[in-house]
Design a protein around this motif. Sequence first.
Motif, mmCIF file in Angstrom:
data_model
loop_
_atom_site.group_PDB
_atom_site.id
_atom_site.type_symbol
_atom_site.label_atom_id
_atom_site.label_comp_id
_atom_site.label_asym_id
_atom_site.label_seq_id
_atom_site.Cartn_x
_atom_site.Cartn_y
_atom_site.Cartn_z
ATOM 1 N N VAL A 3 0.805 -1.280 0.055
ATOM 2 C CA VAL A 3 -0.073 -0.032 -0.043
ATOM 3 C C VAL A 3 0.741 1.320 0.122
ATOM 4 C CG1 VAL A 3 -1.651 1.418 1.333
ATOM 5 C CG2 VAL A 3 -1.774 -1.200 0.884
ATOM 6 N N MET A 4 1.949 1.294 0.761
ATOM 7 C CA MET A 4 2.878 2.259 0.738
ATOM 8 C C MET A 4 3.400 2.885 -0.654
ATOM 9 S SD MET A 4 2.644 3.381 3.840
ATOM 10 C CE MET A 4 3.973 4.581 3.826
ATOM 11 N N VAL A 5 3.711 1.670 -1.477
ATOM 12 C CA VAL A 5 4.193 1.919 -2.852
ATOM 13 C C VAL A 5 3.073 2.511 -3.667
ATOM 14 C CG1 VAL A 5 4.998 0.887 -4.967
ATOM 15 C CG2 VAL A 5 5.634 -0.316 -2.887
ATOM 16 N N LEU A 6 1.704 2.456 -3.520
ATOM 17 C CA LEU A 6 0.785 3.096 -4.173
ATOM 18 C C LEU A 6 0.607 4.799 -3.765
ATOM 19 C CD1 LEU A 6 -1.884 0.456 -3.808
ATOM 20 C CD2 LEU A 6 -0.528 0.914 -5.658
ATOM 21 N N PHE A 7 1.158 5.257 -2.713
ATOM 22 C CA PHE A 7 1.021 6.580 -2.291
ATOM 23 C C PHE A 7 1.520 7.445 -3.523
ATOM 24 C CE2 PHE A 7 0.054 5.497 1.984
ATOM 25 C CZ PHE A 7 -0.844 6.377 2.430
ATOM 26 N N PRO A 8 1.064 8.585 -3.915
ATOM 27 C CA PRO A 8 1.282 9.161 -5.066
ATOM 28 C C PRO A 8 2.392 10.369 -4.384
ATOM 29 C CG PRO A 8 -0.606 10.330 -3.871
ATOM 30 C CD PRO A 8 -0.394 8.901 -3.023
ATOM 31 N N GLU A 9 3.064 10.916 -5.702
ATOM 32 C CA GLU A 9 4.006 12.020 -5.378
ATOM 33 C C GLU A 9 3.417 13.482 -5.302
ATOM 34 O OE1 GLU A 9 8.174 13.874 -7.447
ATOM 35 O OE2 GLU A 9 7.182 11.885 -8.229
ATOM 36 N N ARG A 10 3.501 14.547 -4.325
ATOM 37 C CA ARG A 10 2.947 15.406 -4.413
ATOM 38 C C ARG A 10 4.019 16.640 -4.969
ATOM 39 N NH1 ARG A 10 1.554 18.924 1.119
ATOM 40 N NH2 ARG A 10 -0.186 20.088 0.348
ATOM 41 N N ILE A 11 3.377 17.156 -6.160
ATOM 42 C CA ILE A 11 4.207 18.250 -6.474
ATOM 43 C C ILE A 11 3.335 19.581 -6.726
ATOM 44 C CG2 ILE A 11 5.430 16.535 -8.070
ATOM 45 C CD1 ILE A 11 3.426 17.212 -10.257
ATOM 46 N N LYS A 12 4.061 20.686 -7.004
ATOM 47 C CA LYS A 12 3.619 21.794 -7.009
ATOM 48 C C LYS A 12 3.497 22.535 -8.676
ATOM 49 C CE LYS A 12 4.830 25.189 -3.965
ATOM 50 N NZ LYS A 12 5.523 25.975 -3.116
ATOM 51 N N LYS A 13 2.296 22.875 -8.965
ATOM 52 C CA LYS A 13 1.934 23.297 -10.106
ATOM 53 C C LYS A 13 1.606 24.601 -10.107
ATOM 54 C CE LYS A 13 1.383 18.955 -12.445
ATOM 55 N NZ LYS A 13 0.575 18.077 -13.202
ATOM 56 N N ARG A 14 1.208 25.266 -11.446
ATOM 57 C CA ARG A 14 0.957 26.705 -11.673
ATOM 58 C C ARG A 14 -0.361 26.489 -12.595
ATOM 59 N NH1 ARG A 14 4.881 31.039 -13.058
ATOM 60 N NH2 ARG A 14 3.000 32.442 -12.487
ATOM 61 N N ARG A 15 -1.157 27.249 -12.530
ATOM 62 C CA ARG A 15 -2.337 27.457 -13.413
ATOM 63 C C ARG A 15 -2.888 28.851 -13.467
ATOM 64 N NH1 ARG A 15 -6.273 23.229 -10.353
ATOM 65 N NH2 ARG A 15 -6.581 24.555 -8.318
ATOM 66 N N SER A 16 -3.416 29.189 -14.775
ATOM 67 C CA SER A 16 -3.919 30.714 -15.021
ATOM 68 C C SER A 16 -5.387 30.559 -14.413
ATOM 69 C CB SER A 16 -3.894 30.594 -16.439
ATOM 70 O OG SER A 16 -4.692 29.743 -16.979
ATOM 71 N N ILE A 17 -5.877 31.904 -13.925
ATOM 72 C CA ILE A 17 -6.909 32.200 -13.202
ATOM 73 C C ILE A 17 -7.676 33.019 -14.253
ATOM 74 C CG2 ILE A 17 -8.227 32.990 -11.329
ATOM 75 C CD1 ILE A 17 -5.458 32.666 -9.793
ATOM 76 N N LYS A 18 -8.902 32.646 -14.660
ATOM 77 C CA LYS A 18 -10.040 33.405 -15.341
ATOM 78 C C LYS A 18 -10.890 34.489 -14.409
ATOM 79 C CE LYS A 18 -8.360 31.772 -19.325
ATOM 80 N NZ LYS A 18 -7.675 32.691 -20.230
ATOM 81 N N GLY A 19 -10.990 35.494 -14.998
ATOM 82 C CA GLY A 19 -11.786 36.548 -14.044
ATOM 83 C C GLY A 19 -13.465 36.097 -14.580
ATOM 84 N N ASP A 20 -14.107 36.844 -13.992
ATOM 85 C CA ASP A 20 -16.020 36.732 -14.288
ATOM 86 C C ASP A 20 -15.802 37.116 -15.829
ATOM 87 O OD1 ASP A 20 -16.046 35.835 -11.759
ATOM 88 O OD2 ASP A 20 -16.632 37.958 -10.972
#
Length: 675
Positions: free
Chosen positions: A604-621
């Motif tokens: 089960v420990m092998v199945l744990f995912p890798e946590r990575i930081k990403k960026r994404r654009s934000i759209k206004g109203d």
Amino acid sequence: MSNAVRTPRTTKVKNKTPAAVQITAEQILREAQERQEAEPRPPRQKITDPEELAEYRMRKRKGFEDSIRRQRTMITTWIKYAKWEESQRDFTRARSVFERAIDVDYRNVIVWLKYAEMEMSQKFINHARNVWDRAVTLLPRCDQLWYKYALMEDMLGNFAGARQIFERWMEWQPDEHAWNSYIKFELRNGEIERVYSIYQRLVACHPTVRSWLKWSKFEEKQGHIDRAREVYQNAMEALGEESNDERLFIAYAKLEERAKEHERARTIYKYALDHIPKRMAQELYKMWISFEKQNGDRLGIEDVIIGKRRFQYEEEIKNNPHNYDVWFDYIRLEEANGDIEQARQVFERAIANIPPAKEKRYWRRYIYLWINYALYEELEAKDFEKAREVYRSCLKQIPHKEFSFAKLWILFAQFEIRQQNLDAARSIFGCALGMAEHEKIYRKYIDLEFKLGNMDRCRLLYQKFLESDPANCQGWCRFAELERSLKEIERARAIYELAVEQLVLDMPEIVWKAYIDFEIEQEEYDNTRALYRRLLQRTKHVKVWISFAQFESTLNNVDQARNIYEEAYKALGTAESKEERYLLVEKWKEFEENIKDENALSKVMVLFPERIKKRRSIKGDDGSDAGWEEYYDYIFPDEKNALQNMKFLQAAREWEKRKLTGRNEQNTDTTDMEI
């Protein structure tokens, strides 16, 4: 050669990071102030002989005359010139300068004040009187000149002259401050009768409440109570409608209080409250309450307080008769007073203000007036027929085709139950269901029949309720719970089956959970597993998988629970929300830790995912770019292999594209050589 003007090239700042030490604008100003050099002062000049003194005076006079010639209307220059001549002890020249300044602007009060002060400081009294007399003749509306003139004569002990000045001043009918100065002057001299005559002239010149109050206070201070009382009476006659001022009556009543005439004071307060508009008598009410607390009895005090509050509510209702909050406060006041007829009268006036529009939001507060009226008749007045009549009148008033109020129907039925009239209560519930079907009405009606032991009626009501609202999950669950409490297991199971087969439910998770808990309680574990499978066919939510696995683990079916976790892990691999898959792995890990199986835990420990930081654009109203935001994403082990395969395929496509581009360039070169 071009003659164009070249603009200087702007220097580009390479290092735009902020400096380690920041300088504020306040610091810059402080340093500039500290580094400022003081202006050099002219050296002090010592005059030793008359010729040098004459030369100095001529030079100074020439400077002043030049300044006056440039700016003739600058009065400060004239005053400096005259002050300098005064310092040289040449008073004739100083007077000449002041006279020339007066010729330039005789309306300037400062010139006259400085001129007269110079004459007084040098003790030229007659000259000062001459200046003051000319000043008040030319500027009779300037009170400061008159006051200074009279003050000089008063300080010199010339009381007759000061009185003559005041009399001349009063002929111009100045404001009250001037009259007060005259009165204080006569009081200092002990001329009481003169003060009496001055007050008579004052109230004739300024017929205001404040003038009359000052006169009455003067008479009271002298111990003339009858005279003070006469002043108040004359004020009411002279002022007419303006006498309806609470200040005048408060002062008159306080005079009678200090004279121990309490009945007179009470009569004055009552007269004032009857004649002064209520909105202008707030302070008068306070003083009356205070007076009654000190000198009245308990009933009188309560009447005063209730009357004041009643008046306030009447004024607010007059401004807005649909302000139901004010009506509630008014009704509470009358209820606390204990007068049943008065309270009924206020209730009737309140319910007569029907909301202007047939919209439920306008009627919500209005309905509580009827409810409080009915409860008051039942609980306080003990008039049950009147309470029943109030409920019926209210139900006739409501436009049931647009909206209705379940609370009102329920309260009416509960009232009949308290009167031990069950048939009437059932009739009310029936009318309510016919005119305004509502879940609360069904619930209260069912509770009534359940307490009476009429189970067939309860079943019939549940059937009608679910026919009218088949999407109500709470109704299905209560119906099934009723059958379970009666040991009708098959009936309850059939009801749950009908519920889960409905196409539309407002909260389907409640029905499924209740059905599963019901089967677990009956120890029908195969039925429970079948329910979980049926539910998983409709939704792949992670909580359903976790609940299924925990159910198997509670039965000590470790292998089956582990198989469910594995199945859920594969099923959630295609889900968009990776947080659900991560939550599943966390619960799986807790399960394996409780089992204490090291091999399974390591898998089960092998199945744990890798946590990575990403960026994404934000759209206004409006669809425009609003910047970027950071978020955390999870990369599971099976996704890493897929990503590597995708990278390999992408590299192969790029290689094939470069190869085709090279062939096209070679064919082009060959064609050029042949040409």
